[in-house]
Motif scaffolding. Structure first.
Motif, PDB file in Angstrom:
ATOM      1  N   UNK A   1       0.816  -1.202   0.000  1.00 30.05           N
ATOM      2  CA  UNK A   1       0.000   0.000   0.000  1.00 30.05           C
ATOM      3  C   UNK A   1       0.848   1.249   0.000  1.00 30.05           C
ATOM      4  N   UNK A   2       0.207   2.400  -0.196  1.00 30.53           N
ATOM      5  CA  UNK A   2       0.958   3.634  -0.265  1.00 30.53           C
ATOM      6  C   UNK A   2       0.342   4.786   0.497  1.00 30.53           C
TER       7      UNK A   2
ATOM      8  N   UNK B   1      -1.754   6.409   4.198  1.00 26.20           N
ATOM      9  CA  UNK B   1      -1.468   6.498   5.630  1.00 26.20           C
ATOM     10  C   UNK B   1      -1.642   5.162   6.332  1.00 26.20           C
ATOM     11  N   UNK B   2      -2.661   4.412   5.953  1.00 23.83           N
ATOM     12  CA  UNK B   2      -2.897   3.125   6.610  1.00 23.83           C
ATOM     13  C   UNK B   2      -1.717   2.193   6.405  1.00 23.83           C
ATOM     14  N   UNK B   3      -1.195   2.118   5.194  1.00 23.81           N
ATOM     15  CA  UNK B   3      -0.063   1.239   4.899  1.00 23.81           C
ATOM     16  C   UNK B   3       1.173   1.643   5.697  1.00 23.81           C
ATOM     17  N   UNK B   4       1.449   2.939   5.739  1.00 19.48           N
ATOM     18  CA  UNK B   4       2.622   3.410   6.483  1.00 19.48           C
ATOM     19  C   UNK B   4       2.451   3.141   7.968  1.00 19.48           C
ATOM     20  N   UNK B   5       1.269   3.401   8.498  1.00 19.68           N
ATOM     21  CA  UNK B   5       1.022   3.163   9.919  1.00 19.68           C
ATOM     22  C   UNK B   5       1.108   1.681  10.263  1.00 19.68           C
ATOM     23  N   UNK B   6       0.636   0.827   9.354  1.00 23.41           N
ATOM     24  CA  UNK B   6       0.755  -0.619   9.578  1.00 23.41           C
ATOM     25  C   UNK B   6       2.229  -1.032   9.601  1.00 23.41           C
ATOM     26  N   UNK B   7       3.003  -0.500   8.673  1.00 27.85           N
ATOM     27  CA  UNK B   7       4.432  -0.833   8.621  1.00 27.85           C
ATOM     28  C   UNK B   7       5.142  -0.372   9.889  1.00 27.85           C
ATOM     29  N   UNK B   8       4.844   0.846  10.329  1.00 22.97           N
ATOM     30  CA  UNK B   8       5.456   1.365  11.552  1.00 22.97           C
ATOM     31  C   UNK B   8       5.068   0.515  12.757  1.00 22.97           C
ATOM     32  N   UNK B   9       3.807   0.122  12.814  1.00 23.94           N
ATOM     33  CA  UNK B   9       3.355  -0.714  13.936  1.00 23.94           C
ATOM     34  C   UNK B   9       4.083  -2.057  13.945  1.00 23.94           C
ATOM     35  N   UNK B  10       4.261  -2.645  12.787  1.00 23.43           N
ATOM     36  CA  UNK B  10       4.902  -3.960  12.706  1.00 23.43           C
ATOM     37  C   UNK B  10       6.349  -3.933  13.183  1.00 23.43           C
ATOM     38  N   UNK B  11       6.992  -2.770  13.113  1.00 16.02           N
ATOM     39  CA  UNK B  11       8.386  -2.698  13.574  1.00 16.02           C
ATOM     40  C   UNK B  11       8.495  -2.924  15.075  1.00 16.02           C
ATOM     41  N   UNK B  12       7.392  -2.879  15.798  1.00 15.06           N
ATOM     42  CA  UNK B  12       7.412  -3.206  17.227  1.00 15.06           C
ATOM     43  C   UNK B  12       7.683  -4.688  17.456  1.00 15.06           C
TER      44      UNK B  12
ATOM     45  N   UNK C   1       6.083   5.359  -7.400  1.00 14.03           N
ATOM     46  CA  UNK C   1       7.364   5.792  -6.851  1.00 14.03           C
ATOM     47  C   UNK C   1       7.213   6.910  -5.825  1.00 14.03           C
ATOM     48  N   UNK C   2       5.982   7.229  -5.456  1.00 10.56           N
ATOM     49  CA  UNK C   2       5.709   8.201  -4.390  1.00 10.56           C
ATOM     50  C   UNK C   2       4.551   7.693  -3.540  1.00 10.56           C
ATOM     51  N   UNK C   3       4.569   8.041  -2.265  1.00 11.17           N
ATOM     52  CA  UNK C   3       3.511   7.619  -1.349  1.00 11.17           C
ATOM     53  C   UNK C   3       2.390   8.656  -1.292  1.00 11.17           C
ATOM     54  N   UNK C   4       1.202   8.194  -0.965  1.00 12.56           N
ATOM     55  CA  UNK C   4       0.067   9.093  -0.747  1.00 12.56           C
ATOM     56  C   UNK C   4      -0.020   9.530   0.715  1.00 12.56           C
ATOM     57  N   UNK C   5       0.719   8.866   1.581  1.00 14.89           N
ATOM     58  CA  UNK C   5       0.667   9.167   3.019  1.00 14.89           C
ATOM     59  C   UNK C   5       1.094  10.610   3.288  1.00 14.89           C
ATOM     60  N   UNK C   6       0.606  11.146   4.409  1.00 15.04           N
ATOM     61  CA  UNK C   6       0.945  12.523   4.734  1.00 15.04           C
ATOM     62  C   UNK C   6       2.425  12.647   5.118  1.00 15.04           C
ATOM     63  N   UNK C   7       2.901  13.887   5.179  1.00 15.81           N
ATOM     64  CA  UNK C   7       4.332  14.124   5.381  1.00 15.81           C
ATOM     65  C   UNK C   7       4.828  13.628   6.742  1.00 15.81           C
ATOM     66  N   UNK C   8       3.982  13.755   7.756  1.00 14.13           N
ATOM     67  CA  UNK C   8       4.387  13.292   9.089  1.00 14.13           C
ATOM     68  C   UNK C   8       4.657  11.797   9.081  1.00 14.13           C
TER      69      UNK C   8
ATOM     70  N   UNK D   1      -1.952  -6.668   3.746  1.00 13.85           N
ATOM     71  CA  UNK D   1      -2.558  -5.894   2.668  1.00 13.85           C
ATOM     72  C   UNK D   1      -3.211  -4.657   3.281  1.00 13.85           C
ATOM     73  N   UNK D   2      -2.772  -3.478   2.858  1.00 15.53           N
ATOM     74  CA  UNK D   2      -3.281  -2.225   3.435  1.00 15.53           C
ATOM     75  C   UNK D   2      -3.656  -1.258   2.320  1.00 15.53           C
ATOM     76  N   UNK D   3      -4.592  -1.686   1.491  1.00 14.68           N
ATOM     77  CA  UNK D   3      -5.025  -0.860   0.364  1.00 14.68           C
ATOM     78  C   UNK D   3      -6.436  -0.322   0.571  1.00 14.68           C
TER      79      UNK D   3
END
Length: 331
Positions: free
Chosen positions: A158-159, A161-172, A184-191, A243-245
């Motif tokens: 995915x690309x 906010x949900x995909x990025x947040x899922x990836x960040x959560x999984x790093x725990x 080649x670019x994400x839709x997630x917000x800058x933060x 899957x976070x689409x």
């Protein structure tokens, strides 16, 4: 929709449409309030938890299979006095009182209040191999299943906010997390993108899509990636694929009658389950795109039943917000 009484017609004080944790909990509380609710199970009795495997974040159970948990909840609902009907609502009229809901079999259900608990479903890639490994390494909820991948390698597709947040959560939990995006670019917000770049456990895979999920008889062990620019393929070894689409709320039935956001989630008054139509309440994933947890859905089911009870008692015809305005008008 045709008005008038059907040959097969039922009336209830509370009609609950949907049978996941939100619907079942609403039923239990409505029955305890002596409201004699009718609950329409819908196309998937028990909701999304019936297609999961182990659940380890349900209070009171260290580990329980999703279908087992929902079977127990359904049994409790029936013992509480809820009339559970195996039926599917295909049309509703919320412009009249009592409200009217019509099933695919032609039964007319009229009700003084309605609790909408039809849920939402995850969007999938549509691969046969993906479907084959759901619950065995393929998931649509990192918060639900991330714990199982402690010290292992995972990927998120995915690309946004949900995909990025899922990836960040999984790093725990995971040793390494790949984030796969077909552009080649994400839709997630800058933060979220800043957090992503700052996390050493996450590696981006750009311009790629999952072509196939690989595994043995028990679990996933890799995926085949296809480059979206030149079509070349490669393999990536991993243990979990998330899957976070996006999700699709089951709200088509209520379009044009209840206020919704641009994604189709039902809007409710702040701190409430009250919708834009007084007497109609929405609970669970049908209005919650942030948490999407069984326990939060159950809590909202409780809220919806209690609010329906107060509405019926004549004390809550207009929900009042904390600023003194009509909360129903704020959504």
């Amino acid at each position: 929709m045709q008005d008038g009484q059907a040959a097969d017609s039922r009336h209830s004080k509370v009609l609950i449409i949907g049978s996941g944790p939100a619907g079942y909990t609403a039923g239990i509380y409505a029955a305890r309030g002596a409201l004699s609710p009718i609950l329409i199970e819908g196309p998937q009795p028990g909701g999304q938890l019936t297609i999961t495997t182990e659940v380890e974040n349900w209070p009171g159970d260290e580990s329980v299979l999703g279908p087992e948990l929902m079977a127990r909840m359904g049994e409790q609902v029936r013992k509480a006095g809820v009339e559970v009907v195996s039926d599917l609502i295909v049309d509703v009229d919320l412009t009249r009182t009592p409200f009217l809901a019509i099933s695919d079999g032609g039964t007319h259900y009229t009700a003084d209040t309605i609790v909408v608990a039809t849920g939402a479903s995850a969007r999938w890639l549509g691969l046969e191999s993906e479907a084959a490994y759901r619950g065995r390494g393929v998931s649509a909820c990192a918060t639900c299943d991330g714990f199982f991948y402690r010290g292992r390698v995972c990927a998120v597709v995915g690309g946004g906010n949900t995909a990025v947040e899922e990836a960040l959560y999984l790093t725990n939990f995971a040793e390494k997390v790949y984030l796969i995006h077909r552009r080649d670019t994400l839709r997630a917000d800058r933060t979220n993108q800043r957090r992503l770049r700052a996390n050493p456990k996450i590696e981006m895979i750009w311009n790629a899509e999952v072509a196939e999920v690989l595994g043995d008889t028990s679990s996933v062990n890799g995926i085949v990636l296809r480059n979206t620019r030149d079509g070349t393929t490669s393999q990536l070894s991993l243990h979990g694929l998330f899957i976070a689409i996006g999700h699709d709320p089951a709200t088509a039935l209520f379009k044009g009658q209840l206020h919704m956001d641009e994604e189709g989630y039902i809007l409710v008054a702040p701190g409430s389950t009250a919708t834009s139509v007084p007497g109609v309440f929405a609970a669970g994933d049908v209005q919650d795109k942030l948490f999407r947890q069984a326990v939060t859905s159950a809590g909202m089911g409780c809220m919806a039943a209690l609010e329906a009870e107060r509405y019926l008692a004549g004390h809550n015809t207009h929900m009042i917000a904390t600023d003194g305005t009509d909360a129903n008008l704020q959504i």
